[in-house]
Design an enzyme around this catalytic site. Structure first.
Site, PDB file in Angstrom:
ATOM      1  N   ASP A  11       0.830  -1.208   0.000  1.00  0.00           N
ATOM      2  CA  ASP A  11       0.000   0.000   0.000  1.00  0.00           C
ATOM      3  C   ASP A  11       0.863   1.256   0.000  1.00  0.00           C
ATOM      4  O   ASP A  11       2.069   1.193   0.304  1.00  0.00           O
ATOM      5  CB  ASP A  11      -0.888  -0.039   1.264  1.00  0.00           C
ATOM      6  CG  ASP A  11      -2.232   0.627   1.051  1.00  0.00           C
ATOM      7  OD1 ASP A  11      -2.345   1.461   0.146  1.00  0.00           O
ATOM      8  OD2 ASP A  11      -3.167   0.314   1.817  1.00  0.00           O
TER       9      ASP A  11
ATOM     10  N   ASP B  36     -10.878   1.740  -3.043  1.00  0.00           N
ATOM     11  CA  ASP B  36     -11.344   1.426  -1.692  1.00  0.00           C
ATOM     12  C   ASP B  36     -12.863   1.354  -1.654  1.00  0.00           C
ATOM     13  O   ASP B  36     -13.442   0.886  -0.678  1.00  0.00           O
ATOM     14  CB  ASP B  36     -10.876   2.511  -0.707  1.00  0.00           C
ATOM     15  CG  ASP B  36      -9.508   2.187  -0.138  1.00  0.00           C
ATOM     16  OD1 ASP B  36      -8.997   1.090  -0.407  1.00  0.00           O
ATOM     17  OD2 ASP B  36      -8.942   3.050   0.562  1.00  0.00           O
TER      18      ASP B  36
HETATM   19  C1  GLA Z   1      -5.740   1.814   2.373  1.00  0.00           C
HETATM   20  C2  GLA Z   1      -6.128   0.671   1.475  1.00  0.00           C
HETATM   21  C3  GLA Z   1      -7.167  -0.192   2.135  1.00  0.00           C
HETATM   22  C4  GLA Z   1      -6.629  -0.722   3.437  1.00  0.00           C
HETATM   23  C5  GLA Z   1      -6.171   0.437   4.297  1.00  0.00           C
HETATM   24  C6  GLA Z   1      -5.446  -0.059   5.526  1.00  0.00           C
HETATM   25  O1  GLA Z   1      -6.769   2.710   2.517  1.00  0.00           O
HETATM   26  O2  GLA Z   1      -6.566   1.155   0.245  1.00  0.00           O
HETATM   27  O3  GLA Z   1      -7.542  -1.260   1.304  1.00  0.00           O
HETATM   28  O4  GLA Z   1      -5.577  -1.606   3.184  1.00  0.00           O
HETATM   29  O5  GLA Z   1      -5.302   1.312   3.627  1.00  0.00           O
HETATM   30  O6  GLA Z   1      -5.026   0.968   6.330  1.00  0.00           O
END
Ligand code: GLA
Length: 739
Positions: free
Chosen positions: A465, A535
């Site tokens: 990420d 997300d």
């Molecule tokens: C980001 C990612 C999510 C998740 C969060 C965890 O927002 O896009 O899918 O992994 O971080 O903190």
């Protein structure tokens, strides 16, 4: 001048055969040609880009169709047009003038690379333009290289990877835009007078707000399956600028490359500056045709493991957020295995000793297990996964730190920060970006991944990420005189890290995530197997986001998860079938706590996963035909994937609007063989009675010229009725039905 050669057939007849001019540079793929005119001692000219030219056409081209348009315009001489390259020489001269020196072709197993070399007429600077034409797919990658042969530095203020003129007519541009939770929206517009720029300056993630890929429809308003289309993708992870200048001339001028704003680059004596490639494709079969070219090229040559089926996974984020704990993780693993899943991924929240990751304000940088949450460590989780018979993966964000971390305590000089300025933080009020310009930091980031993989040899998958942009433009590693190199050097650092990890661990599956779909680009994907599309897991909004994303990226890479309802991002309530039918158009996964499902929902999910396994090869390796766009607002959206041999296909039909007495079109299919017959089977069925078309056989011709008349809703008990409807139909070629 035309050179004529005489070819004698027998004794009698004399046919003049015109030779392809020596100066015409032909760069061809199976169905595309890019032609340039490169006469030594002169500037490069663009001749043609489009459907493959025959030798006959090529022979006539340079003499009869030449438009005397620059092949790569540079700044300072010959007029006011927009340019691709601008160099300030060491003595302050701001002009450049490049003359062709020679053309070289080098073949490798998969492509042919043409390099055109130029020298500046007065200064010791060399320009090289490279064109890599693939033998088996219609893609030409092109990039530039600037070499300073002098002793003193020169400053590059413009350095586009590529330039392409597109003849005016009724040319339309399709591009992607959006924001967090709304990535991959399609913008369609006619090109009109003036400059259009698509750009990114995030510094870390470059695809939330716009994308470094575009399509040009040459025959008016874009159509999915007809019309001439040029597609272009800048393969780069960092800031970019795609400019289309429509000026007084006959052409739209397309430039693509790194964003030069605040990034003047001082090229030292003896130094070389190489720009990232732009991948170009042409299709006569509409936007979907260009997409198929991107997908084929991507799967075959770019994407990590593009030829390997992806596992169906359960990701823990929306299910338990940072509350990771062994019993619940074990339960989730058992549940996904019971439903037919193949992989479990533990998301954020598992790490930090001195600064445990209880919230998003601590722990990034300290990639050690939080023993309070997981007393038996990750080893025990992998053992459990092993016993259950699934694979295990975990989440990291290795380019980042929190100021609440042991890493930051030890190395405050390792983070991105402008000198003499206050620190600017991101997520949780404490997040900072590591300075990847610094080789020590690069080693550290490689080390994180290296340690984790070495410590947990059973690990199958990493979700990588990146949740912050550059808010504090400055490297504590680069000298002050080179701060304008920061954005570029940071991404060079990132690429070095990715290369080192991939060289050492070619097998591991890596997902590219950046606050959702912030890193969906062809610069990053060669090191990654897939990306987190957004997300936002809301099925209705996903139809739009996945539609746009599919313009340039194949379903095999597009992670698409069934999540809980009401949806965490939109709060919309949608039926499980609708959520599954949308997720099944990408790389299917689940993103919820399975223990919150009813027995009936679990049974449905098990069926959906089993159905997906049947169609997985068609979805993940097939050819996309988008049929009816949700952006057309006709109340429906529909697309299909067809196998290479056209013997199997999957047809998706989703209702996107819900009004009484609406009338929907019957959607003609595409991509099938008109002479083959196909049996129709509905997948993920919920209706009390089968569809009228269930088990029926139709010719490809009928399916493509008419299509199937489908009911607008579902035949279910009254307590199960709702305003959503969707269908997934599996088409399999059958013999013995020939007329
Ligand atoms: C980001 C990612 C999510 C998740 C969060 C965890 O927002 O896009 O899918 O992994 O971080 O903190």
């Amino acid at each position: 001048m035309k050179r004529l050669y005489y070819y004698f057939i027998g004794m009698m007849c004399v046919l003049p055969i015109q030779r392809i001019s020596a100066e015409t540079v032909e760069i061809s793929t199976p169905n595309n040609t890019l032609a340039l005119f490169a006469k030594p001692g002169t500037s490069l000219e663009f001749l043609y880009y489009g459907e493959k030219l025959s030798d006959t056409d090529l022979r006539s081209f340079a003499d009869s169709q030449r438009a005397w348009i620059a092949g790569y315009p540079v700044f300072g001489m010959y007029g006011p047009q927009e340019t691709a390259l601008s160099i300030i020489q060491n003595d302050g001269n701001a002009t450049a003038e490049f003359k062709v020196q020679g053309v070289e072709k080098n073949d490798d197993d998969i492509s042919s690379i043409t390099t055109i070399t130029f020298e500046d007429s007065a200064y010791p600077v060399t320009l090289k333009l490279h064109y890599r034409a693939y033998n088996e797919v219609d893609m030409i990658e092109t990039w530039s290289e600037i070499v300073n042969n002098g002793k003193k530095p020169v400053t590059l203020t413009q350095y586009a990877s590529a330039y392409l003129p597109i003849h005016k007519g009724n040319v339309w541009l399709s591009s992607l835009y959006g924001a967090w939770g709304n990535e991959g929206q399609v913008e369609t517009e006619a090109l009109t007078f003036g400059m259009k720029e698509i750009k990114n300056k995030d510094g870390v993630r470059n695809t939330h707000f716009s994308h470094p890929e575009v399509m040009f429809s040459l025959d008016g308003k874009p159509c999915e399956n007809t019309g001439r289309v040029i597609g272009a993708a800048l393969c780069y992870t960092g800031n970019y600028s795609l400019r289309i200048d429509t000026d007084f001339s006959d052409y739209h001028h397309f430039f693509a490359g790194i964003n030069e704003d605040n990034s003047a680059y001082t090229l030292k004596g003896g130094g070389t500056f190489t720009t990232p490639p732009v991948a170009l494709t042409y299709s006569g079969e509409g936007l979907s045709g260009a997409s198929r070219n991107f997908h084929k090229w991507g799967r075959k040559y770019k994407l990590a493991h593009g030829d390997t089926e992806r596992k169906i996974l359960l990701n823990s984020w929306e299910g338990i957020h940072m509350d990771v704990n062994e019993p619940e993780l074990a339960q989730m693993m058992q549940d996904i295995a019971d439903m037919g899943g193949e992989l479990f991924v533990m998301d954020d929240g598992w790490f930090g000793e001195k600064y445990p990751r209880k919230r998003d304000d601590a722990g990034l940088g300290d990639w050690v297990v939080d023993k309070e949450k997981l007393p038996n460590g990750i080893e025990s989780l992998i053992e459990t996964a092993d016993k259950i018979g699934i694979k295990f993966g975990l989440w990291i964000e290795p380019e980042m730190a929190n100021t609440n971390s042991e890493l930051y305590d030890k190395h405050p000089d390792w983070i991105v920060k402008a000198a003499n300025r206050q620190l600017v933080t991101g997520r949780g009020g404490t997040q900072v970006v590591l300075d990847l310009c610094n080789p020590k930091v690069q080693d550290y980031v490689v080390g994180i991944v290296d340690n984790i993989i070495t410590k947990y040899p059973g690990l199958d998958y990493i979700k990588w990420d990146a949740n912050m942009n550059i808010s504090n433009y400055g490297s504590q590693h680069l000298p002050m005189s080179e701060q304008s190199h920061f954005a570029i050097e940071w991404h060079k650092g990132l690429e070095k890290i990715c290369k080192r990890i991939r060289e050492k661990y070619p097998e591991i599956t890596l997902q590219s995530c950046a606050s959702g779909g912030g890193r969906v680009n062809w610069g990053f994907m060669p090191y990654f197997d897939e990306f987190w599309t957004s997300d936002n897991t809301d099925a209705l909004q996903r139809i739009y986001m996945q539609w746009g994303t599919s313009y340039f990226f194949p379903a095999i890479a597009m992670a698409s998860h069934i999540s809980a309802t009401p949806n965490h991002q939109t709060l919309r309530t949608t039926p499980l079938k609708f959520r599954a039918d949308v997720a099944m158009a990408g790389r299917l996964g689940i993103e919820m706590q399975p223990k919150d499902m009813t027995a009936e929902e679990r049974e449905f999910c098990s069926r959906a996963l089993a159905d997906y396994k049947k169609i997985r090869p068609v979805v993940q390796f097939g050819n996309i035909y988008r049929l009816l766009s949700p952006f057309e607002h006709k109340g429906l959206a529909s697309l299909m994937y067809v196998s290479d041999e056209k013997e199997k296909a999957v047809f998706y039909w989703w209702r996107t609007e819900h009004f009484v007495n609406e009338h929907f079109p019957i959607i003609p299919m595409a991509g099938l063989d008109p002479n083959k017959n196909y049996k129709v089977t509905e997948l993920t069925r919920i209706d009390n009675v089968p569809l009228r078309v269930e088990g029926k056989v139709f010719s490809g011709k009928y399916l493509m010229t008419h299509g199937l008349d489908l009911p607008y809703g579902h035949n279910v008990d009254s307590d199960k009725r709702n305003s959503y409807a969707s269908r997934v139909l599996y088409l399999e070629q059958v013999d013995g039905y020939n007329d």
